[in-house]
Design an enzyme around this catalytic site. Structure first.
Site, PDB file in Angstrom:
ATOM      1  N   SER A 278       9.889   1.167   7.078  1.00 54.34           N
ATOM      2  CA  SER A 278      10.098   1.669   5.726  1.00 54.34           C
ATOM      3  C   SER A 278       8.870   1.447   4.861  1.00 54.34           C
ATOM      4  O   SER A 278       8.855   1.847   3.708  1.00 54.34           O
ATOM      5  CB  SER A 278      11.292   0.956   5.103  1.00 54.34           C
ATOM      6  OG  SER A 278      10.978  -0.415   4.949  1.00 54.34           O
ATOM      7  N   CYS A 279       7.828   0.787   5.398  1.00 59.78           N
ATOM      8  CA  CYS A 279       6.691   0.445   4.527  1.00 59.78           C
ATOM      9  C   CYS A 279       5.392   1.183   4.851  1.00 59.78           C
ATOM     10  O   CYS A 279       4.917   1.951   4.021  1.00 59.78           O
ATOM     11  CB  CYS A 279       6.456  -1.056   4.561  1.00 59.78           C
ATOM     12  SG  CYS A 279       7.779  -1.957   3.767  1.00 59.78           S
ATOM     13  N   PHE A 280       4.828   0.949   6.055  1.00 60.20           N
ATOM     14  CA  PHE A 280       3.491   1.503   6.315  1.00 60.20           C
ATOM     15  C   PHE A 280       3.418   3.013   6.047  1.00 60.20           C
ATOM     16  O   PHE A 280       2.544   3.461   5.304  1.00 60.20           O
ATOM     17  CB  PHE A 280       3.034   1.207   7.741  1.00 60.20           C
ATOM     18  CG  PHE A 280       2.604  -0.216   7.987  1.00 60.20           C
ATOM     19  CD1 PHE A 280       2.646  -1.166   6.972  1.00 60.20           C
ATOM     20  CD2 PHE A 280       2.151  -0.612   9.228  1.00 60.20           C
ATOM     21  CE1 PHE A 280       2.262  -2.477   7.201  1.00 60.20           C
ATOM     22  CE2 PHE A 280       1.755  -1.917   9.466  1.00 60.20           C
ATOM     23  CZ  PHE A 280       1.815  -2.848   8.463  1.00 60.20           C
TER      24      PHE A 280
END
Ligand code: NAD
Length: 460
Positions: A278-280
């Site tokens: 869900s981040c990079f």
């Protein structure tokens, strides 16, 4: 200290339970009543090592969850905003952040004592000062700096290691609108001893988070580009190449007694089938979009995203070398989570790979030790089969695609040994030595030209 945390996702729940474990009094707020009920029953809605134990220990003592934001804010000194900040294709979508900022402001209107509003979500530089602050001021009729404090405190935990990372952070970044806010934030993090702290302004804090993620994503795409090249050169294996790169003492320093430190950073310099989570992906895209808006060129980070988008196709190309026609092909997919230790499948490379296999009419059976429930939400139409074990998944498979570095997959050669017909293994994480299975393909190596034993190299 009394703390309210808005949003009980990976960041909000882990922060809440860990801050309770550090001695604070924490209430977590979420819109999702079922989640709140589950948490109050001592059961975490997400899979994270150690989280259930801490939850059981602190729930009902100095930790609880609620849907009542108003009482939570009134009864705390600091409110942390930990809601999602998805990327909408053009920029990060701040609708959850805006809604919560307004809700907190509305409560602060009726609160007489000083309160600090803290942004924990990942947001582009300027968001705390230019979006959150005015919304809180508007809804409360109060003045930032005088009546309430405002700050930004990015979170660096890694899913799969979230509790351990939160309890033992590399650094704590405190971005405060003013000195008074910063002093409150220092008190909040006082129980974290011997951790480097950065005391700065909200914009710098926001930028630190994006820059850290962008660097790690860049290392992965760099390794994947090198890996893809190695995969087309006879007698070159990317695992050996990267081992040679790691041994630069600027990457793995040599101590005075001759021992070498291998920082976990080097795990980002390994080729594979791509990064997800869900981040990079969202953070790099958000930073690119923000940079462009400010007139930046952003060509390096553009390439990081593009290399990553193309990487799952490498797995399908390796499969296509042996089985050009997917129709009716029996394929086992091992690993759906974007990384081991989590049930999070958001932007996992497994998703486009499974979709393309299904679109080609392959008969796909997947196994993941913990992410099946999440996968069923995406592939719920019955087209994707699910197995309960590695052995069951590979039983009838012509090809096996290893997509997540779950430790249990290292037993694959032993599982294959019990099969009558040997499937083709396509190793998207370079976990298995090519010599231990009969038919092998891997990212970063030309089959029939495997020069080194990957497993031995990785264990050095
Ligand atoms: P998530 O989507 O897992 O959880 C967000 C939660 O907020 C949901 O439970 C949702 O119901 C709740 N919510 C939304 N609006 C609400 C409202 N108005 N009131 C109460 N609750 C509300 O998100 P996440 O993965 O925990 O990420 C949160 C933020 O932290 C994001 O900005 C993310 O980029 C950042 N971050 C995530 C990680 C990670 O590993 N997941 C690591 C560091 C930073």
């Amino acid at each position: 200290m009394k703390i309210s945390i808005i949003g009980t996702g990976y960041v909000g729940l882990v922060s809440g339970v860990c801050l309770a474990a550090k001695g604070h009094d924490v209430v977590c707020v979420d819109l999702d009543a079922a989640k709140v009920e589950r948490i109050n029953g001592g059961k975490s809605p997400i899979h994270e090592k150690g989280l259930d134990d801490l939850l059981t220990k602190h729930c009902g003592i100095n930790f609880r969850a609620t849907t009542d934001l108003r009482s939570a804010v009134l009864d705390s000194e600091v409110s942390m905003i930990a809601v999602g900040t998805p990327f909408d294709g053009d920029e990060i979508d701040l609708k959850y952040i805006r809604a919560v900022a307004t809700q907190i402001g509305t409560v602060l209107k009726d609160k007489e004592t000083y309160h600090v509003v803290l942004v924990k979500s990942t947001v582009v530089p300027g968001t705390t000062n230019e979006v959150v602050l005015p919304l809180v001021e508007q809804a409360s009729g109060k003045c930032a700096g005088r009546d309430f404090g405002i700050g930004m405190n990015p979170e660096f935990l890694r899913e799969g290691e979230a509790v351990q990372d939160f309890m033992n952070p590399d650094r704590i970044v405190l971005g405060g609108f003013d000195e008074r806010t910063l002093d409150v934030l220092e008190r909040l993090y006082q129980p974290f001893e011997n951790v480097d702290q950065i005391r700065t302004n909200p914009r710098t804090a926001e930028m630190i988070k994006y820059s850290a993620n962008a660097l790690l994503a860049t290392m992965i795409s760099f390794s994947n580009e090198i890996g893809n090249l190695c995969g087309s050169i006879p007698d070159v294996d990317v695992t050996g190449v990267m081992r040679g790169v790691h041994l630069d003492k600027r990457l793995s320093p040599i101590l005075a007694d001759g021992r070498r430190i291998t920082p976990s950073f080097t795990t980002y310099i390994e080729a594979g089938c791509g990064f997800g989570g869900s981040c990079f992906p969202k953070d790099v895209k958000a930073l690119i979009a923000h940079g462009r808006k400010l007139g930046g060129n952003m060509q390096l980070l553009d390439a990081v995203v593009n290399v990553n988008l193309a990487q799952p196709q490498q797995m399908l190309d390796l499969l296509g070398k042996h089985y050009p026609d997917l129709d009716g092909l029996r394929v086992a997919v091992l690993g759906i989570a974007f990384k081991p230790g989590t049930d999070d499948i958001r932007e996992s490379p497994a998703l486009p790979i499974i979709e393309k296999l299904l679109a080609g009419n392959a008969r796909v059976v997947a196994f993941d030790p913990v992410a099946r429930g999440e996968a069923e939400k995406v592939f719920g139409d019955g087209a994707l089969g699910f197995a309960d074990s590695v052995a069951e998944a590979v039983l009838d498979a012509q090809a096996v695609l290893l997509l997540t570095r779950w430790p249990e997959f290292s037993q694959l050669p032993e599982v294959f040994a019990n099969l009558d017909t040997q499937p083709l293994l396509i190793d998207g994480r370079r976990m298995i030595s090519s010599e231990r299975v009969e038919r092998y393909e891997g990212i970063g190596v030309l089959s029939d030209h495997v020069a080194v034993d990957a497993r031995d190299l990785l264990s050095v």
